[in-house]
Design a protein around this motif. Sequence first.
Motif, PDB file in Angstrom:
ATOM      1  N   VAL A  82       8.500  -9.180  13.459  1.00 19.53           N
ATOM      2  CA  VAL A  82       7.224  -9.854  13.591  1.00 19.53           C
ATOM      3  C   VAL A  82       6.041  -9.614  14.520  1.00 19.53           C
ATOM      4  N   ALA A  83       6.557  -9.287  15.878  1.00 18.21           N
ATOM      5  CA  ALA A  83       5.794  -8.999  17.070  1.00 18.21           C
ATOM      6  C   ALA A  83       4.971  -7.524  16.654  1.00 18.21           C
ATOM      7  N   ARG A  84       6.034  -6.509  16.348  1.00 16.95           N
ATOM      8  CA  ARG A  84       5.541  -5.220  15.954  1.00 16.95           C
ATOM      9  C   ARG A  84       4.803  -5.193  14.885  1.00 16.95           C
ATOM     10  N   ALA A  85       5.149  -5.687  13.641  1.00 20.20           N
ATOM     11  CA  ALA A  85       4.394  -5.906  12.509  1.00 20.20           C
ATOM     12  C   ALA A  85       2.989  -6.416  12.580  1.00 20.20           C
ATOM     13  N   ARG A  86       2.628  -7.345  13.568  1.00 15.37           N
ATOM     14  CA  ARG A  86       1.339  -7.978  13.782  1.00 15.37           C
ATOM     15  C   ARG A  86       0.458  -6.978  14.793  1.00 15.37           C
ATOM     16  N   ALA A  87       1.061  -5.848  15.204  1.00 16.92           N
ATOM     17  CA  ALA A  87       0.389  -5.306  16.128  1.00 16.92           C
ATOM     18  C   ALA A  87      -0.849  -4.586  15.334  1.00 16.92           C
ATOM     19  N   ARG A  88      -2.281  -4.531  15.967  1.00 17.27           N
ATOM     20  CA  ARG A  88      -3.303  -4.164  15.099  1.00 17.27           C
ATOM     21  C   ARG A  88      -3.597  -2.838  15.525  1.00 17.27           C
ATOM     22  N   MET A  89      -3.125  -1.830  14.554  1.00 18.68           N
ATOM     23  CA  MET A  89      -3.283  -0.482  14.972  1.00 18.68           C
ATOM     24  C   MET A  89      -4.620  -0.099  14.719  1.00 18.68           C
ATOM     25  N   TRP A  90      -4.797   1.371  15.254  1.00 20.92           N
ATOM     26  CA  TRP A  90      -6.198   1.819  15.374  1.00 20.92           C
ATOM     27  C   TRP A  90      -6.823   2.109  13.894  1.00 20.92           C
ATOM     28  N   TRP A  91      -5.623   2.471  12.818  1.00 19.31           N
ATOM     29  CA  TRP A  91      -6.238   2.816  11.538  1.00 19.31           C
ATOM     30  C   TRP A  91      -6.371   1.716  10.703  1.00 19.31           C
ATOM     31  N   HIS A  92      -6.196   0.541  11.112  1.00 17.95           N
ATOM     32  CA  HIS A  92      -6.434  -0.679  10.363  1.00 17.95           C
ATOM     33  C   HIS A  92      -7.901  -1.083  10.619  1.00 17.95           C
ATOM     34  N   GLU A  93      -8.598  -1.045   9.537  1.00 14.99           N
ATOM     35  CA  GLU A  93     -10.081  -1.047   9.864  1.00 14.99           C
ATOM     36  C   GLU A  93     -10.501  -2.509   9.335  1.00 14.99           C
ATOM     37  N   PRO A  94     -11.780  -2.947   9.735  1.00 13.90           N
ATOM     38  CA  PRO A  94     -11.926  -4.314   9.643  1.00 13.90           C
ATOM     39  C   PRO A  94     -12.106  -4.689   8.051  1.00 13.90           C
ATOM     40  N   GLU A  95     -11.895  -5.799   7.404  1.00 12.39           N
ATOM     41  CA  GLU A  95     -11.880  -6.185   6.333  1.00 12.39           C
ATOM     42  C   GLU A  95     -13.168  -5.974   5.662  1.00 12.39           C
ATOM     43  N   LYS A  96     -14.410  -6.240   6.743  1.00 16.28           N
ATOM     44  CA  LYS A  96     -15.598  -5.986   5.878  1.00 16.28           C
ATOM     45  C   LYS A  96     -16.173  -4.671   5.640  1.00 16.28           C
ATOM     46  N   GLU A  97     -15.406  -3.691   6.229  1.00  8.59           N
ATOM     47  CA  GLU A  97     -15.723  -2.370   5.950  1.00  8.59           C
ATOM     48  C   GLU A  97     -15.569  -1.915   4.486  1.00  8.59           C
ATOM     49  N   GLN A  98     -16.805  -1.654   3.866  1.00  9.41           N
ATOM     50  CA  GLN A  98     -16.582  -1.375   2.367  1.00  9.41           C
ATOM     51  C   GLN A  98     -15.980   0.115   1.906  1.00  9.41           C
ATOM     52  N   ASP A  99     -16.399   0.981   2.661  1.00  6.93           N
ATOM     53  CA  ASP A  99     -15.790   2.410   2.427  1.00  6.93           C
ATOM     54  C   ASP A  99     -14.662   2.722   3.539  1.00  6.93           C
ATOM     55  N   LYS A 100     -13.508   2.309   3.222  1.00 13.32           N
ATOM     56  CA  LYS A 100     -12.355   2.551   4.218  1.00 13.32           C
ATOM     57  C   LYS A 100     -12.015   3.924   4.141  1.00 13.32           C
ATOM     58  N   VAL A 101     -11.487   4.387   5.434  1.00 15.29           N
ATOM     59  CA  VAL A 101     -11.123   5.657   5.559  1.00 15.29           C
ATOM     60  C   VAL A 101      -9.518   5.771   4.767  1.00 15.29           C
ATOM     61  N   PHE A 102      -8.840   4.800   5.358  1.00 10.53           N
ATOM     62  CA  PHE A 102      -7.371   4.533   4.774  1.00 10.53           C
ATOM     63  C   PHE A 102      -7.265   3.231   4.126  1.00 10.53           C
ATOM     64  N   SER A 103      -7.014   3.434   2.816  1.00  6.92           N
ATOM     65  CA  SER A 103      -6.794   2.412   1.905  1.00  6.92           C
ATOM     66  C   SER A 103      -5.384   2.228   1.591  1.00  6.92           C
ATOM     67  N   ASN A 104      -4.494   2.751   2.259  1.00 10.43           N
ATOM     68  CA  ASN A 104      -2.921   2.388   2.289  1.00 10.43           C
ATOM     69  C   ASN A 104      -2.134   2.722   3.637  1.00 10.43           C
ATOM     70  N   GLU A 105      -1.058   2.983   3.513  1.00  8.49           N
ATOM     71  CA  GLU A 105      -0.289   2.769   4.821  1.00  8.49           C
ATOM     72  C   GLU A 105      -0.105   4.535   5.478  1.00  8.49           C
TER      73      GLU A 105
END
Length: 289
Positions: A82-105
């Motif tokens: 859980v601790a690892r999974a909750r880490a906010r990685m650099w490719w996790h863009e804000p939810e408000k961002e309309q045009d995401k660079v990454f739409s998957n994992e």
Amino acid sequence: MIDGNAYGATVAKRRLARRLAAMRARTGMSLNEASDKLGWSRGRLNRFEGNQWRQPDPSHIRDLARIYGASADEREELEDLVARARARMWWHEPEKEQDKVFSNEFAGFENDAARISVYMPLVLPGLLQTQAYIEALLGVGPWPPPWRERALAARLRRQQILDRADGTAPRLVAVITEASLLYRWGSPEDRRAQLAHLAAMSRRPGVELRMLRFAGGPHPGMSSVINIFDFPDDEDPSVVYLENDTAMQEVTKASEVHAYKETFARIRDAALAPAATRTHLDKLSETLE
């Protein structure tokens, strides 16, 4: 406790989902029975076991561990996941961002992989592109300038995984084609710099670069674009991503992953060996207009 360098958030979430499903199966409970015990809506646990979450809630995982009768060691492992999974990685863009660079994992699997196998018939692999090449590719798309800037920064950041000096840098096996090198873009100097970059990267111990030449005739994978991610621990199944101009498809079914691995092996075997590839890159650089 699990090796701290073994994997990151993306693999941790997937492993956590598998652990929860296995623990529930061990108890003999159905999805609905486990959900009813916790007063949860019927879809929540199904999403958890399907790895359909952004950040697992520690309290939810503790509740599941309790009703599943998890041992002390299992609880410790779940907490670590859980601790690892909750880490906010650099490719996790804000939810408000309309045009995401990454739409998957994709970026997460790439980051966590121990081995990356990639074949692209008409474009050079992102991990081996120079900045000028990236800018040329992004320049022909329909994207607005702000998105292009973010995409450029993201691709350059992705490339840093090959520079990791802590023993976690993945092995990269890349197969390119002669066709991908003959498009005219930028200036001759830009194109020569890209060829020189490929040759330099191919000399790294952790990089294997092979080329398919026109002279070799038709070959396996003429229209395929394949990315295969293998992970440090064998219990984490390999993942395949297929690409086109508008989307990326994730493939996780074991039989399909195996089929794509076999296809990649045939493509790799049909290509020039690394040394011959470097020789051809040098010759092409000399004759480039």
